[in-house]
Scaffold this motif. Structure first.
Motif, PDB file in Angstrom:
ATOM      1  N   LEU A 219     -10.359   1.243  -4.760  1.00 10.49           N
ATOM      2  CA  LEU A 219      -9.216   1.313  -5.133  1.00 10.49           C
ATOM      3  C   LEU A 219      -8.587   2.567  -5.723  1.00 10.49           C
ATOM      4  CD1 LEU A 219      -6.811  -0.462  -4.416  1.00 10.49           C
ATOM      5  CD2 LEU A 219      -7.286  -1.690  -6.709  1.00 10.49           C
ATOM      6  N   THR A 228     -13.250  -2.114  -2.078  1.00 12.27           N
ATOM      7  CA  THR A 228     -12.440  -2.322  -1.585  1.00 12.27           C
ATOM      8  C   THR A 228     -12.771  -2.732   0.086  1.00 12.27           C
ATOM      9  OG1 THR A 228     -10.782  -0.443  -0.445  1.00 12.27           O
ATOM     10  CG2 THR A 228     -10.194  -1.820  -2.887  1.00 12.27           C
ATOM     11  N   MET A 231      -9.517   2.621   1.673  1.00 12.57           N
ATOM     12  CA  MET A 231      -8.232   3.227   1.617  1.00 12.57           C
ATOM     13  C   MET A 231      -8.160   4.384   1.697  1.00 12.57           C
ATOM     14  SD  MET A 231      -6.995   0.570  -0.827  1.00 12.57           S
ATOM     15  CE  MET A 231      -5.676   1.633  -1.259  1.00 12.57           C
ATOM     16  N   VAL A 335      -4.934   4.959   3.466  1.00 17.82           N
ATOM     17  CA  VAL A 335      -4.252   3.026   3.981  1.00 17.82           C
ATOM     18  C   VAL A 335      -3.642   2.441   2.701  1.00 17.82           C
ATOM     19  CG1 VAL A 335      -5.390   0.567   3.205  1.00 17.82           C
ATOM     20  CG2 VAL A 335      -6.516   2.158   4.709  1.00 17.82           C
ATOM     21  N   ALA A 337      -1.866  -0.542   0.964  1.00 20.05           N
ATOM     22  CA  ALA A 337      -2.323  -1.186   0.426  1.00 20.05           C
ATOM     23  C   ALA A 337      -1.048  -2.851  -0.681  1.00 20.05           C
ATOM     24  CB  ALA A 337      -3.620  -2.067  -0.235  1.00 20.05           C
ATOM     25  N   TYR A 341      -3.627  -6.195  -4.335  1.00 22.70           N
ATOM     26  CA  TYR A 341      -5.038  -5.762  -3.372  1.00 22.70           C
ATOM     27  C   TYR A 341      -6.104  -4.670  -4.374  1.00 22.70           C
ATOM     28  CZ  TYR A 341      -7.821  -4.231  -0.114  1.00 22.70           C
ATOM     29  OH  TYR A 341      -9.145  -3.747   0.655  1.00 22.70           O
ATOM     30  N   ARG A 382      -4.922  -4.415   3.116  1.00 21.37           N
ATOM     31  CA  ARG A 382      -4.250  -3.554   3.583  1.00 21.37           C
ATOM     32  C   ARG A 382      -3.691  -4.162   4.403  1.00 21.37           C
ATOM     33  NH1 ARG A 382     -10.143  -1.045   4.735  1.00 21.37           N
ATOM     34  NH2 ARG A 382     -10.702  -3.097   5.687  1.00 21.37           N
ATOM     35  N   GLN A 413       0.402   1.028  -2.571  1.00 22.37           N
ATOM     36  CA  GLN A 413      -0.367   1.352  -3.116  1.00 22.37           C
ATOM     37  C   GLN A 413      -1.183   2.012  -2.576  1.00 22.37           C
ATOM     38  OE1 GLN A 413      -3.294  -0.881  -5.837  1.00 22.37           O
ATOM     39  NE2 GLN A 413      -2.948  -3.038  -4.470  1.00 22.37           N
ATOM     40  N   HIS A 414      -1.447   3.388  -2.724  1.00 21.76           N
ATOM     41  CA  HIS A 414      -2.335   3.775  -1.824  1.00 21.76           C
ATOM     42  C   HIS A 414      -2.957   5.050  -2.500  1.00 21.76           C
ATOM     43  CE1 HIS A 414       0.975   7.109  -2.490  1.00 21.76           C
ATOM     44  NE2 HIS A 414       0.161   7.707  -1.757  1.00 21.76           N
ATOM     45  N   ARG A 415      -4.216   5.913  -2.198  1.00 25.31           N
ATOM     46  CA  ARG A 415      -4.831   6.990  -3.024  1.00 25.31           C
ATOM     47  C   ARG A 415      -4.338   8.264  -2.671  1.00 25.31           C
ATOM     48  NH1 ARG A 415     -11.548   6.384  -3.588  1.00 25.31           N
ATOM     49  NH2 ARG A 415     -10.897   8.691  -3.720  1.00 25.31           N
TER      50      ARG A 415
END
Length: 428
Positions: A219, A228, A231, A335, A337, A341, A382, A413-415
């Motif tokens: 995540l 997950t 991501m 991604v 989300a 999540y 997602r 939220q994302h990376r």
């Protein structure tokens, strides 16, 4: 001109519909159940039939004169949808239920790999918590704990300590985590290295490898946090060169397909090999019997050839007659989300900024979206995969992240490291 049914309603299925929408052979695309992004494709429409409703899907195919079915998620494959379509003489891109056991049962897959001499980590299978815990206490290492059945990509626990491993065992075999999917588990030796996804189109005898992709399961940035469904993804992976791909073809893909043919169950569709690049060479972590999500969103935008032609050839055993061409570029999918999540589901939230992402040069694939009171909303899990193509991974990643910055919904939220962490990686 042909009519294609895409089974499923996530980001992977949007990517499939998007790619099929570019085919010169396809007049109409039906997605069951689909999503708002798919419905926005100019030749596509949604049908209110659940992906798990085998009888309903077969009836939909008959009623709408569907020429080809592209099955997205693993559940319908494991449930025998392709078998039912075959009985109705409807062509399908995807393996039958027997082949789909490679994904539906990790215990079955592990035995198949061992029987066919395909590199993988050793593992022990348990149904009884006491036996599993006794084995855990006796072994010198801390193993990976895997639910054998389908768990939406979340059934693998990589514990740091023996106590964490014991808690995962008890959660699955005693506490019922993952339901029936966790009623049988594997305690598997932990492999060290970089993960890689290699997919191949298959027609039962011939196969063609897709650009290798790299998924990011954790995540949080830096590959931290819980597992997950994925991501983000990068294709082609900077970690894979031509020699490595050739090794995967010869040591993993070819013997897998040969083993299935010898068993009387030729594999048709796309085979996804989840690999670990260890010091001893690539080893199979798992097989999936369909496109990955979000790997599909990162690989399909690079396809120059006609996806319908490839799918039909795979379904009918004529893949060797199809030329498959890929753009010499890179693609990154990031991604976005919803809040909570992967542990919880947030309330629906309005989505804004999709036009801004398009202006940044991105394609946005929908997953957890829905139309509420006429407006597009994030509906949990997602939500979107913001995808961009560029001359290299870094350029594609920076474009994708500009697209992400343009989009907003409450709790998103994302990376921020997807693609950028891999830029400059030396191929193995």
């Amino acid at each position: 001109m042909s009519c294609v049914l895409v089974v499923g309603g996530g980001g992977r299925e949007h990517a499939l519909a998007w790619a099929l929408n570019r085919s010169r052979h396809v007049e109409r695309i039906i997605a069951a159940p689909g999503n708002p992004g798919i419905a926005a494709c100019d030749r596509a429409e949604n049908a209110p039939v659940a992906a798990g409703d085998t009888d309903g899907l077969v009836e939909l195919c008959r009623r709408e004169s569907v020429d080809l079915v592209a099955v997205g998620p693993e559940g319908p494959l494991a449930a025998g949808l392709v078998d039912a379509l075959g009985e109705a003489q409807i062509a399908a891109f995807g393996p039958d239920g027997s082949c789909a056991r490679l994904e539906a049962s990790k215990a079955h897959c592990k035995q198949f790999l061992i029987d066919n001499g395909i590199p993988t980590a050793p593992a022990h299978v348990f149904r009884d918590a006491g036996e599993a815990l006794a084995h855990l206490r006796a072994r010198p290492d801390v193993p990976v704990v895997k639910a054998s059945g389908l768990a939406a990509g979340k059934g693998v626990i990589v514990p740091s300590t023996r106590q964490e491993a014991a808690e995962a065992v008890e959660a699955m075999l005693v506490g019922g985590r993952f339901g029936t999917a966790g009623s049988e588990i594997l305690l598997e030796e932990r492999l060290e290295g970089r993960e890689l996804s290699v997919l191949a189109f298959c027609d039962g005898e011939h196969f063609a490898v897709l650009p290798p992709a790299q998924d990011h399961k954790r995540l949080l940035e830096g590959d931290r946090g819980p597992n997950t469904g994925g991501m983000g993804a990068v294709a082609p992976s900077p970690a894979a060169d031509q020699d490595l791909v050739a090794e995967v073809r010869g040591r993993i893909i070819a013997p897998t397909l040969s083993g299935l043919r010898r068993a009387g169950t030729p594999y048709r569709g796309v085979l996804y090999a989840g690999l670990m690049l260890t010091a001893e060479g690539p080893k199979v972590i798992e097989f999936n019997c369909r496109f990955g999500d979000p790997e599909a969103q990162a690989v399909l935008p690079l396809l120059r050839s006609d996806l319908y032609e490839i799918m039909l050839a795979s379904a009918t055993g004529s893949l060797d007659g199809v030329a498959i061409d890929w753009a010499p570029e890179a693609c990154v999918a990031v991604v976005m989300a919803s809040a909570g999540y992967p542990d919880s589901t947030a309330d629906p939230a309005p989505i804004t900024g999709l036009d801004g992402a398009a202006d940044a040069g991105c394609v946005v694939f929908h997953a957890g979206t829905g139309t509420i009171d006429g407006g597009l909303h994030a509906t949990g899990g997602r939500v979107l995969a913001v995808t961009a193509v560029g001359p290299d991974v870094e350029a594609a990643a920076r474009k994708a992240h500009r697209g992400v910055a343009a989009i907003d919904f409450e709790g998103a939220q994302h990376r921020a490291d997807i693609g950028l962490a891999l830029a400059g990686t030396t191929p193995r």
